[in-house]
Design an enzyme around this catalytic site. Structure first.
Site, short mmCIF file in Angstrom:
data_model
loop_
_atom_site.label_atom_id
_atom_site.label_comp_id
_atom_site.label_asym_id
_atom_site.label_seq_id
_atom_site.Cartn_x
_atom_site.Cartn_y
_atom_site.Cartn_z
N ASP A 123 0.80 -1.23 0.00
CA ASP A 123 0.00 0.00 0.00
C ASP A 123 0.84 1.28 0.00
O ASP A 123 0.27 2.38 -0.10
CB ASP A 123 -0.96 0.01 1.20
CG ASP A 123 -2.12 -0.94 1.00
OD1 ASP A 123 -2.60 -1.05 -0.15
OD2 ASP A 123 -2.55 -1.57 1.98
N ASP A 184 -5.41 -4.89 -6.19
CA ASP A 184 -5.19 -3.50 -5.79
C ASP A 184 -3.73 -3.08 -6.01
O ASP A 184 -3.43 -1.92 -6.26
CB ASP A 184 -5.53 -3.29 -4.31
CG ASP A 184 -6.62 -4.21 -3.78
OD1 ASP A 184 -6.80 -5.31 -4.34
OD2 ASP A 184 -7.27 -3.85 -2.80
N1 GLY Z 1 -7.01 -1.89 -1.17
C1 GLY Z 1 -8.14 -2.34 -0.46
C2 GLY Z 1 -9.45 -2.00 -1.05
O1 GLY Z 1 -9.62 -1.72 -2.22
O2 GLY Z 1 -10.39 -2.04 -0.28
#
Ligand code: GLY
Length: 409
Positions: A123, A184
């Protein structure tokens, strides 16, 4: 009724979610929508000031039953901490208001330490590129550039060359049964591409391309809908299984996962100009567009059997609207026109009373779904929906302005 557990929104009985209404792009007024976002940004800042402003506390969500932001500390495991600084940078881009810039700089600065600490997970891209990335794009501040370059190197430490992808969740290797990569993660490749072009190591480009190729090979079903998670053998690189984490089922189409795929492969095509990525971006887009409800805002998972009573995910609509406004420019005129038209319908719908937070709360949008299987952030305002919404509006304003200039030639 909703019950609140310190920022987690849990659902304990079925709710009536927003009704499905057909939309046209004619109702979309981009300048009005950007003015609305500006007013909501000022309301949020007023709330934060009332709460005695702490620049390390980032607006994260507002429950459907609540009227004020629930904030979270900008720690390495708070993946959304870069979106509020990013919203402020976009608001600065929209208005060139120096006071907003000052706020953007202060919230952004609270994330700087992440460029000097080991990677917690993938992230880092969301955290640092939405904040520092936009900050550098708009100011050219060389300190911002250094922070992004250092963070890109940190993110690259999670790359496994046997697999050919970044390990998205180091903490979940045992639980998931191997090297895990989530859809993601595609978004976070953008910071690697950027770093490779702006003084960083060329290998960051190679890592990003390899990650996109490996994901393309294993992370999708024959209809081009994606798994949320792919699990690989960390030694041999063999693909073990596709599964879900935040979707309805392993083989369902989780709306935001597919949205990340659409945005991700559009961005990878921009950075590589390799036609295989453009072709793929269109394929993962078409399966999403073909299954949308009439108002162009998806249910949180396209395969939830409770549809049409299932909650929507306005955040997925925002991400896809923004992506399509880029993708349309890479396609032939018919395809491009249809993508732009779809994006405008998404933005018109999101800007309608059905999805606008309006006077009720200071977010831009209601009706996003964060983590349905965990009962968290269901039918809520969530900061990343707002981030991609204002990004999309700015992209559309730019396209409209370009058309205006062409019309005067
Ligand atoms: N990256 C986590 C989501 O899209 O909730």
């Amino acid at each position: 009724m909703f019950k609140l557990y310190s920022g987690l929104i849990r659902i304990s009985m079925p709710l009536l979610f927003t009704s499905c209404v057909a939309v046209t792009a004619d109702t979309l007024d981009v300048d009005e929508a950007l003015d609305y976002c500006g007013a909501q940004v000022h309301r949020t800042l007023a709330q934060l000031e009332r709460d005695s402003m702490d620049y390390s506390m980032m607006p994260r969500n507002i429950a459907a039953t609540d009227t004020v932001w629930h904030c979270r500390k900008s720690t390495c495991d708070e993946w959304c901490a870069g979106f509020w600084p990013g919203v402020l940078w976009y608001e600065y881009e929209a208005t060139r208001d120096e006071k907003i810039k000052e706020q953007a700089e202060k919230f952004t600065a609270s994330l700087e330490y992440l460029s000097r600490t080991p990677a917690f997970d993938h992230d880092l891209g969301f955290l640092m590129f939405c904040s520092y990335g936009n900050g550098y794009r708009l100011t050219g501040n060389p300190k911002f550039r250094d922070v992004i370059l250092a963070t890109a190197d940190t993110l690259a430490t999670l790359y496994n060359p046997h697999v050919g992808t970044i390990l998205s969740w180091p903490r979940n290797v045992e639980m998931l049964g191997g090297h895990n990569t989530i859809m993601d993660n595609m978004i976070n490749l953008e910071m690697l591409f950027w770093a490779a072009k702006n003084g960083g190591d060329r290998k960051l480009y190679d890592i990003a391309v390899k990650h996109a190729e490996t994901t393309m090979r294993h992370h999708f079903r024959p209809d081009y809908s994606c798994y949320h998670v792919a699990v690989y053998d960390p030694e041999t690189g063999a693909f073990i299984k596709g599964m879900t984490h935040q979707g309805y089922a392993d083989d369902s189409m989780w709306a935001r996962g597919q949205a990340w795929a659409i945005y991700g492969y559009t961005m990878v095509y921009r950075e590589t100009r390799d036609p295989k990525f453009l072709d793929f971006a269109c394929k993962v887009t078409d399966v999403y567009l073909n299954r949308l409800p009439e108002d162009y805002v998806p249910y949180w998972d396209f395969d939830d059997p409770t549809i049409p009573d299932a909650p929507r995910d306005a955040s997925a609509a925002s991400v896809v609207a923004s992506a399509l406004l880029e993708l349309q420019g890479y396609c032939d005129s018919d395809k491009g026109r249809s993508y732009r038209d779809a994006a405008e319908k998404m933005l018109a719908s999101l800007g309608s009373p059905s999805y606008r937070s309006g006077d009720k709360r200071p977010s831009f949008l209601d009706h996003s779904t964060g983590h349905h299987p965990a009962g968290s952030e269901i039918d809520a305002s969530i900061i990343y929906a707002d981030y991609y919404y204002i990004e999309a509006l700015l992209r559309l304003r730019k396209l409209n302005n370009e058309l205006d200039v062409l019309a005067t030639l």
